[in-house]
Motif scaffolding. Structure first.
Motif, PDB file in Angstrom:
ATOM      1  N   ASP A   1       0.582  -1.278  -0.215  1.00 15.06           N
ATOM      2  CA  ASP A   1       0.149   0.166  -0.003  1.00 15.06           C
ATOM      3  C   ASP A   1       1.024   1.328  -0.014  1.00 15.06           C
ATOM      4  O   ASP A   1       0.541   2.301  -0.725  1.00 15.06           O
TER       5      ASP A   1
ATOM      6  N   LYS B   1       1.192   3.988  -2.990  1.00  8.51           N
ATOM      7  CA  LYS B   1       0.814   5.614  -2.798  1.00  8.51           C
ATOM      8  C   LYS B   1       2.026   6.468  -3.263  1.00  8.51           C
ATOM      9  O   LYS B   1       1.841   7.602  -3.870  1.00  8.51           O
TER      10      LYS B   1
ATOM     11  N   LEU C   1      -9.360   2.761  -3.743  1.00  7.35           N
ATOM     12  CA  LEU C   1      -8.637   3.473  -2.817  1.00  7.35           C
ATOM     13  C   LEU C   1      -9.450   4.604  -2.156  1.00  7.35           C
ATOM     14  O   LEU C   1     -10.726   4.726  -2.723  1.00  7.35           O
TER      15      LEU C   1
END
Length: 226
Positions: free
Chosen positions: A28, A32, A204
């Motif tokens: 994750d 990002k 998301l």
């Protein structure tokens, strides 16, 4: 490669993490970080318009698209309901060149708002006029510049809507056909963007939607340049 698998095929992060001996938190974080790095390379609206004007261009295409989101409960979700598409999502406005390449994308906003409202948030008309450019758009953008059909100097060129209970004259039908032919590349531009299946249904947090769309636009440029 793990991040590309996530955005291209919409692989679940937990599956990618487990298959590669990583924690989901790590995957994750990587996702990002890459989205942030790529989105930072997307140009600002003023630079896009100035570059077109310097190259001798006079027209861009404007179009909007819905980015579907997961359905949740609560008041914020009601703002994401699109009556046009009959689903929840976020609205993104894009500038596209006559060859069908995405040039710029707006902030992703709740889909309940109209395309015209989204354009006015970014003052698209004022910025187009400042750059000496015009735009071609579909009937959803009629009266975006406030000029209407009788304006002698429209910043946004649209077709003609059929009057209720009447038929369009042949000349206006021909104008609509010419505009539709010019705008056909808009569908191709958004189709290429949505080849990244992470946009099939955004999982998301929606605060990442704007950066994600801009990051995918940059990846599309890289694919075209290869």
């Amino acid at each position: 490669m793990i991040v590309l698998a996530a955005v291209r095929h919409d692989q679940r992060l937990a599956d990618l993490a487990g298959g590669n001996g990583l924690s989901r938190t790590t995957v994750d974080r990587w996702l990002k970080e890459v989205i942030d790095l790529l989105a930072a390379r997307a140009p600002r609206l003023e630079r896009v318009l100035a570059k077109i004007a310097r190259a001798g261009g006079s027209v861009v295409l404007i179009d909007g698209s819905l980015i579907p989101t997961q359905r949740r409960t609560g008041p914020p979700m009601r703002r994401r309901w699109s009556a046009k598409h009959k689903r929840y999502g976020l609205l993104v406005i894009a500038l596209i060149d006559v060859k069908g390449r995405l040039l710029w994308t707006s902030t992703a906003r709740p889909a309940r708002g109209s395309e015209i409202t989204a354009c006015r948030h970014d003052d698209l008309i004022g910025r187009l006029r400042s750059a000496g450019l015009a735009a071609i758009a579909d009937l959803g953008f009629v009266r975006l510049d406030g000029g209407g059909e009788n304006s002698s100097d429209p910043a946004v060129i649209t077709g003609y809507k059929k009057p209720e209970g009447k038929k369009l004259p042949p000349a206006k039908k021909q104008v609509n056909q010419l505009i539709a032919a010019e705008r056909a590349v808009c569908e191709h531009a958004f189709a290429h963007l949505k080849n990244w299946r992470v946009l099939t249904r955004l999982r998301l947090d929606v605060k990442w939607a704007t950066r994600l769309v801009r990051a995918l636009m940059v990846l599309n440029w890289h694919e075209i340049a290869r």
